[in-house]
Design a protein around this motif. Sequence first.
Motif, PDB file in Angstrom:
ATOM      1  N   ILE A  41     114.124  14.188  53.028  1.00 32.81           N
ATOM      2  CA  ILE A  41     113.912  15.286  52.093  1.00 32.81           C
ATOM      3  C   ILE A  41     113.047  14.785  50.942  1.00 32.81           C
ATOM      4  N   LYS A  42     111.917  15.410  50.747  1.00 34.25           N
ATOM      5  CA  LYS A  42     110.968  15.005  49.721  1.00 34.25           C
ATOM      6  C   LYS A  42     111.025  15.972  48.544  1.00 34.25           C
ATOM      7  N   ARG A  43     111.188  15.445  47.352  1.00 38.21           N
ATOM      8  CA  ARG A  43     111.231  16.252  46.138  1.00 38.21           C
ATOM      9  C   ARG A  43     110.107  15.820  45.211  1.00 38.21           C
ATOM     10  N   ASN A  44     109.215  16.733  44.903  1.00 40.83           N
ATOM     11  CA  ASN A  44     108.104  16.428  44.012  1.00 40.83           C
ATOM     12  C   ASN A  44     108.579  16.383  42.559  1.00 40.83           C
ATOM     13  N   HIS A  45     108.029  15.465  41.811  1.00 48.10           N
ATOM     14  CA  HIS A  45     108.410  15.296  40.415  1.00 48.10           C
ATOM     15  C   HIS A  45     107.648  16.256  39.506  1.00 48.10           C
ATOM     16  N   SER A  46     108.293  16.602  38.405  1.00 51.95           N
ATOM     17  CA  SER A  46     107.578  17.241  37.310  1.00 51.95           C
ATOM     18  C   SER A  46     106.792  16.168  36.568  1.00 51.95           C
ATOM     19  N   PHE A  72      99.265  11.704  34.521  1.00 53.24           N
ATOM     20  CA  PHE A  72      99.350  12.625  35.646  1.00 53.24           C
ATOM     21  C   PHE A  72      98.873  14.019  35.266  1.00 53.24           C
ATOM     22  N   GLU A  73      98.428  14.756  36.286  1.00 56.75           N
ATOM     23  CA  GLU A  73      98.043  16.152  36.113  1.00 56.75           C
ATOM     24  C   GLU A  73      98.329  16.887  37.421  1.00 56.75           C
ATOM     25  N   PRO A  74      98.630  18.190  37.352  1.00 59.61           N
ATOM     26  CA  PRO A  74      98.935  18.939  38.578  1.00 59.61           C
ATOM     27  C   PRO A  74      97.668  19.329  39.336  1.00 59.61           C
ATOM     28  N   GLN A  75      97.760  19.327  40.654  1.00 65.62           N
ATOM     29  CA  GLN A  75      96.688  19.850  41.488  1.00 65.62           C
ATOM     30  C   GLN A  75      96.901  21.357  41.674  1.00 65.62           C
ATOM     31  N   GLU A  76      95.990  21.993  42.398  1.00 64.47           N
ATOM     32  CA  GLU A  76      96.126  23.426  42.650  1.00 64.47           C
ATOM     33  C   GLU A  76      97.408  23.742  43.401  1.00 64.47           C
ATOM     34  N   THR A  77      97.860  22.808  44.215  1.00 61.24           N
ATOM     35  CA  THR A  77      99.097  23.000  44.972  1.00 61.24           C
ATOM     36  C   THR A  77     100.335  22.835  44.098  1.00 61.24           C
ATOM     37  N   GLY A  78     100.139  22.357  42.883  1.00 59.15           N
ATOM     38  CA  GLY A  78     101.263  22.089  41.994  1.00 59.15           C
ATOM     39  C   GLY A  78     101.766  20.668  42.073  1.00 59.15           C
ATOM     40  N   ILE A  79     101.345  19.928  43.106  1.00 63.42           N
ATOM     41  CA  ILE A  79     101.750  18.533  43.251  1.00 63.42           C
ATOM     42  C   ILE A  79     100.941  17.671  42.288  1.00 63.42           C
ATOM     43  N   LEU A  80     101.600  16.720  41.670  1.00 66.88           N
ATOM     44  CA  LEU A  80     100.927  15.871  40.688  1.00 66.88           C
ATOM     45  C   LEU A  80      99.983  14.870  41.350  1.00 66.88           C
ATOM     46  N   LYS A  81      99.017  14.429  40.583  1.00 64.86           N
ATOM     47  CA  LYS A  81      98.154  13.317  40.970  1.00 64.86           C
ATOM     48  C   LYS A  81      97.801  12.540  39.708  1.00 64.86           C
ATOM     49  N   ALA A  82      97.323  11.324  39.883  1.00 65.39           N
ATOM     50  CA  ALA A  82      96.852  10.546  38.738  1.00 65.39           C
ATOM     51  C   ALA A  82      95.572  11.172  38.206  1.00 65.39           C
ATOM     52  N   THR A  83      95.423  11.237  36.893  1.00 65.53           N
ATOM     53  CA  THR A  83      94.215  11.812  36.322  1.00 65.53           C
ATOM     54  C   THR A  83      93.011  10.957  36.695  1.00 65.53           C
ATOM     55  N   GLU A  84      91.859  11.551  36.606  1.00 64.97           N
ATOM     56  CA  GLU A  84      90.638  10.817  36.959  1.00 64.97           C
ATOM     57  C   GLU A  84      90.464   9.594  36.070  1.00 64.97           C
TER      58      GLU A  84
END
Length: 235
Positions: free
Chosen positions: A175-180, A127-139
């Motif tokens: 309620i949605k909580r984004n993970h570290s 995983f890596e953070p996007q500009e919004t801070g929300i994680l995404k799978a790496t390329e």
Amino acid sequence: MNDNSSRFGKYIQLRFQNSSVKSAKINEYLLEKSRVVHQDEGERNFHIFYCMLAGISAEDKEMYGLLDPDLYRYINGKYGSPEMVNKWSTKYNEVCNAMDMVGFEEQEQVDMKTILAGILSLGNIKFEPQETGILKATEQSNGWLKAAAGQFGVQEEELVKCLICTTSVTRGESIKRNHSQQQAEDARDSIAKVAYGRVFGWIVSKINELLAPNVDLNEEHQEIGMFLISQILCL
């Protein structure tokens, strides 16, 4: 291959009638699921992963989505020497023969191996953070994500959602909580352990069904129970 290794406990009940064994039942305890995602120095993962990678033909590996063993993080580079690979291959054939003899259907075995292959793919998702801070799978992980989703029979979006956030419902409100990043990695490994445990439990239940066909528990019978701590050869 690992005679002193304790990976789970099992309680076996043998039912007798007129001095003949009529049925058997297995209860499993304390499966060491943590070994799926982490192994201590000098230890390996569960045997079935190595058996599959060594014993499944090249053509079938493509069907299951299995690649080079060295690519899988959960294997941790401990695949073994050519001599060991031959042992894994032999053991894979023994496992398949045993499942055939007990009565597992071909499609059931295919489904089991597909899920186990999915566990290996899941372990390579990073995983890596996007500009919004929300994680995404790496390329680099997109291929593994697609493979794991296909092997588990779920949509990629749903799998990612399970990994990068938690949704709870309180008084009708979601309620949605984004993970570290650490939480996402823990979620990934938790899913892998749960999936492995569910497959193992399904195998035990299926064996119990096949060991006790049409048994009338109301009939008088004698019983012997044995509690064993033993290594896992099949899984």
